[in-house]
Design a protein around this motif. Structure first.
Motif, PDB file in Angstrom:
ATOM      1  N   MET A   1       0.848  -1.202   0.000  1.00 45.71           N
ATOM      2  CA  MET A   1       0.000   0.000   0.000  1.00 45.71           C
ATOM      3  C   MET A   1       0.884   1.253   0.000  1.00 45.71           C
ATOM      4  SD  MET A   1      -2.800   1.748   0.096  1.00 45.71           S
ATOM      5  CE  MET A   1      -4.061   0.500   0.315  1.00 45.71           C
ATOM      6  N   THR A   2       0.728   2.098  -1.032  1.00 45.96           N
ATOM      7  CA  THR A   2       1.455   3.362  -1.070  1.00 45.96           C
ATOM      8  C   THR A   2       0.799   4.351  -0.107  1.00 45.96           C
ATOM      9  OG1 THR A   2       0.097   4.103  -2.923  1.00 45.96           O
ATOM     10  CG2 THR A   2       2.189   3.037  -3.453  1.00 45.96           C
ATOM     11  N   SER A   3       1.524   5.399   0.242  1.00 47.44           N
ATOM     12  CA  SER A   3       0.992   6.377   1.179  1.00 47.44           C
ATOM     13  C   SER A   3      -0.163   7.157   0.540  1.00 47.44           C
ATOM     14  CB  SER A   3       2.095   7.347   1.618  1.00 47.44           C
ATOM     15  OG  SER A   3       2.300   8.345   0.635  1.00 47.44           O
ATOM     16  N   ILE A   4      -1.006   7.730   1.395  1.00 47.68           N
ATOM     17  CA  ILE A   4      -2.122   8.516   0.877  1.00 47.68           C
ATOM     18  C   ILE A   4      -1.618   9.738   0.122  1.00 47.68           C
ATOM     19  CG2 ILE A   4      -3.707   7.684   2.659  1.00 47.68           C
ATOM     20  CD1 ILE A   4      -3.396  10.402   4.053  1.00 47.68           C
ATOM     21  N   PHE A   5      -0.442  10.235   0.474  1.00 44.44           N
ATOM     22  CA  PHE A   5       0.092  11.407  -0.216  1.00 44.44           C
ATOM     23  C   PHE A   5       0.631  11.023  -1.593  1.00 44.44           C
ATOM     24  CE2 PHE A   5       0.121  12.479   4.248  1.00 44.44           C
ATOM     25  CZ  PHE A   5      -0.439  13.741   4.230  1.00 44.44           C
ATOM     26  N   GLN A   6       1.200   9.843  -1.717  1.00 40.28           N
ATOM     27  CA  GLN A   6       1.603   9.359  -3.037  1.00 40.28           C
ATOM     28  C   GLN A   6       0.386   9.183  -3.932  1.00 40.28           C
ATOM     29  OE1 GLN A   6       4.089   6.118  -1.169  1.00 40.28           O
ATOM     30  NE2 GLN A   6       5.270   6.424  -3.027  1.00 40.28           N
ATOM     31  N   GLN A   7      -0.693   8.663  -3.382  1.00 44.33           N
ATOM     32  CA  GLN A   7      -1.907   8.484  -4.174  1.00 44.33           C
ATOM     33  C   GLN A   7      -2.470   9.829  -4.628  1.00 44.33           C
ATOM     34  OE1 GLN A   7      -4.708   5.318  -2.628  1.00 44.33           O
ATOM     35  NE2 GLN A   7      -3.275   5.381  -0.907  1.00 44.33           N
ATOM     36  N   ALA A   8      -2.465  10.824  -3.742  1.00 45.33           N
ATOM     37  CA  ALA A   8      -3.050  12.126  -4.066  1.00 45.33           C
ATOM     38  C   ALA A   8      -2.180  12.921  -5.043  1.00 45.33           C
ATOM     39  CB  ALA A   8      -3.271  12.929  -2.791  1.00 45.33           C
ATOM     40  N   LEU A   9      -0.863  12.819  -4.905  1.00 40.08           N
ATOM     41  CA  LEU A   9       0.037  13.613  -5.741  1.00 40.08           C
ATOM     42  C   LEU A   9       0.401  12.920  -7.055  1.00 40.08           C
ATOM     43  CD1 LEU A   9       2.502  15.076  -3.085  1.00 40.08           C
ATOM     44  CD2 LEU A   9       1.098  16.417  -4.656  1.00 40.08           C
ATOM     45  N   GLY A  10       0.306  11.595  -7.095  1.00 38.88           N
ATOM     46  CA  GLY A  10       0.709  10.888  -8.301  1.00 38.88           C
ATOM     47  C   GLY A  10       2.186  11.101  -8.602  1.00 38.88           C
ATOM     48  N   ARG A  11       2.504  11.384  -9.866  1.00 38.55           N
ATOM     49  CA  ARG A  11       3.901  11.552 -10.256  1.00 38.55           C
ATOM     50  C   ARG A  11       4.564  12.740  -9.563  1.00 38.55           C
ATOM     51  NH1 ARG A  11       3.786  10.532 -16.861  1.00 38.55           N
ATOM     52  NH2 ARG A  11       3.136   8.327 -16.771  1.00 38.55           N
ATOM     53  N   ASP A  12       3.781  13.717  -9.156  1.00 40.65           N
ATOM     54  CA  ASP A  12       4.361  14.884  -8.491  1.00 40.65           C
ATOM     55  C   ASP A  12       4.986  14.535  -7.143  1.00 40.65           C
ATOM     56  OD1 ASP A  12       3.901  16.686 -10.474  1.00 40.65           O
ATOM     57  OD2 ASP A  12       2.092  17.540  -9.608  1.00 40.65           O
ATOM     58  N   PHE A  13       4.629  13.381  -6.588  1.00 45.04           N
ATOM     59  CA  PHE A  13       5.236  12.984  -5.321  1.00 45.04           C
ATOM     60  C   PHE A  13       6.759  12.917  -5.449  1.00 45.04           C
ATOM     61  CE2 PHE A  13       6.696   9.912  -2.134  1.00 45.04           C
ATOM     62  CZ  PHE A  13       6.076  10.396  -0.996  1.00 45.04           C
ATOM     63  N   ASP A  14       7.254  12.499  -6.617  1.00 45.12           N
ATOM     64  CA  ASP A  14       8.697  12.369  -6.834  1.00 45.12           C
ATOM     65  C   ASP A  14       9.390  13.724  -6.915  1.00 45.12           C
ATOM     66  OD1 ASP A  14       8.543   9.602  -6.843  1.00 45.12           O
ATOM     67  OD2 ASP A  14       8.215   9.501  -9.006  1.00 45.12           O
ATOM     68  N   ARG A  15       8.614  14.810  -7.039  1.00 44.08           N
ATOM     69  CA  ARG A  15       9.200  16.156  -7.079  1.00 44.08           C
ATOM     70  C   ARG A  15       9.443  16.713  -5.680  1.00 44.08           C
ATOM     71  NH1 ARG A  15       5.453  19.794  -9.129  1.00 44.08           N
ATOM     72  NH2 ARG A  15       7.159  21.286  -9.104  1.00 44.08           N
ATOM     73  N   LEU A  16       8.903  16.051  -4.666  1.00 41.98           N
ATOM     74  CA  LEU A  16       9.143  16.500  -3.294  1.00 41.98           C
ATOM     75  C   LEU A  16      10.625  16.351  -2.937  1.00 41.98           C
ATOM     76  CD1 LEU A  16       6.136  14.888  -1.388  1.00 41.98           C
ATOM     77  CD2 LEU A  16       6.478  17.333  -1.787  1.00 41.98           C
ATOM     78  N   HIS A  17      11.096  17.214  -2.045  1.00 42.44           N
ATOM     79  CA  HIS A  17      12.441  17.066  -1.490  1.00 42.44           C
ATOM     80  C   HIS A  17      12.550  15.673  -0.861  1.00 42.44           C
ATOM     81  CE1 HIS A  17      15.837  17.637   1.256  1.00 42.44           C
ATOM     82  NE2 HIS A  17      16.166  18.708   0.556  1.00 42.44           N
ATOM     83  N   PRO A  18      13.707  15.011  -0.960  1.00 39.27           N
ATOM     84  CA  PRO A  18      13.836  13.665  -0.394  1.00 39.27           C
ATOM     85  C   PRO A  18      13.391  13.547   1.061  1.00 39.27           C
ATOM     86  CG  PRO A  18      15.758  14.173  -1.720  1.00 39.27           C
ATOM     87  CD  PRO A  18      14.935  15.430  -1.653  1.00 39.27           C
ATOM     88  N   ARG A  19      13.633  14.581   1.864  1.00 38.64           N
ATOM     89  CA  ARG A  19      13.204  14.526   3.266  1.00 38.64           C
ATOM     90  C   ARG A  19      11.678  14.548   3.370  1.00 38.64           C
ATOM     91  NH1 ARG A  19      16.978  15.180   7.386  1.00 38.64           N
ATOM     92  NH2 ARG A  19      19.060  14.779   6.543  1.00 38.64           N
TER      93      ARG A  19
END
Length: 223
Positions: A1-19
């Protein structure tokens, strides 16, 4: 199960700062929680007319009327499955507003496939539900803005609604998370807000179970 934030952001999740990817990537399957401690440089509220509303909200751990500077802060983000089987993340914020007084601002969040967004249940009883719209800024910070709001399943009047923006980012120079929250009302103007910084530790919930204190007293089946 991916996080709810990964689900909401989709590909944009990878644009977040690593922290931030680490912090917002927690899920019940990964059995990892994020507990932050720090200091809010300032907590403020709007004009005097907002104080009774803030006092009322404090009875259900939704906002509060105190103001101040250099306030000790703690945020507890635990990922777990609620009684309806939904992937849930707690957002329990504790502020030491005085020597012998603490205030809490509680929320639990779930992802709604129907709306393609996160539903944020505010307070101890999940009566108040808010849709959240997420974006990533150019430095990899997360911006959360509130959308449609409902109380006990009914659309909440715009005149009484608070519009919130949460901005969280990683400060490389300070080696800490930074956060700024601002709540406004169409007619009253600024209502409540805070800004500050914190560091985070990650907890293995396989060996340290999710505390009952971060769960709401009542859960709402509606999304």
């Amino acid at each position: 199960m991916t996080s709810i934030f990964q689900q909401a952001l989709g590909r944009d999740f990878d644009r977040l700062h690593p922290r931030l990817r680490q912090r917002f990537g927690i899920s019940s399957a990964r059995r990892t929680a994020c507990v932050g401690t720090g200091v809010m440089d300032r907590i403020w509220h709007g004009p005097a007319v907002t104080v009774p509303l803030l006092r009322l909200g404090a009875t259900r751990h939704i906002l509060f009327p105190e103001q101040g500077t250099d306030i000790a802060f703690r945020i507890e983000n635990y990922a777990y499955r609620d009684s309806y089987g939904r992937e849930t993340v707690s957002f329990v914020r504790t502020f030491d507003v005085a020597a012998h007084r603490r205030r809490r601002f509680d929320a639990t969040m779930v992802y709604s496939p129907a709306s393609g967004a996160i539903v944020d249940y505010l307070g101890t009883h999940q009566h108040y539900a808010v849709l959240l719209h997420l974006t990533v800024d150019r430095r990899g910070g997360l911006i959360i803005r509130t959308g449609e709001q409902r109380y006990a399943g009914h659309r909440f009047p715009v005149a009484l609604s608070g519009r919130a923006q949460v901005h969280e980012w990683w400060d490389d120079a300070e080696d800490s998370f930074r956060i700024e929250v601002r709540v406004t009302n169409r007619f009253l103007g600024p209502v409540f807000g805070y800004r500050g910084r914190f560091t985070a530790q990650y907890v293995d919930t396989g060996t340290a179970p999710v505390p009952a204190a971060v769960r709401p007293l009542r859960e709402n089946a509606q999304v």
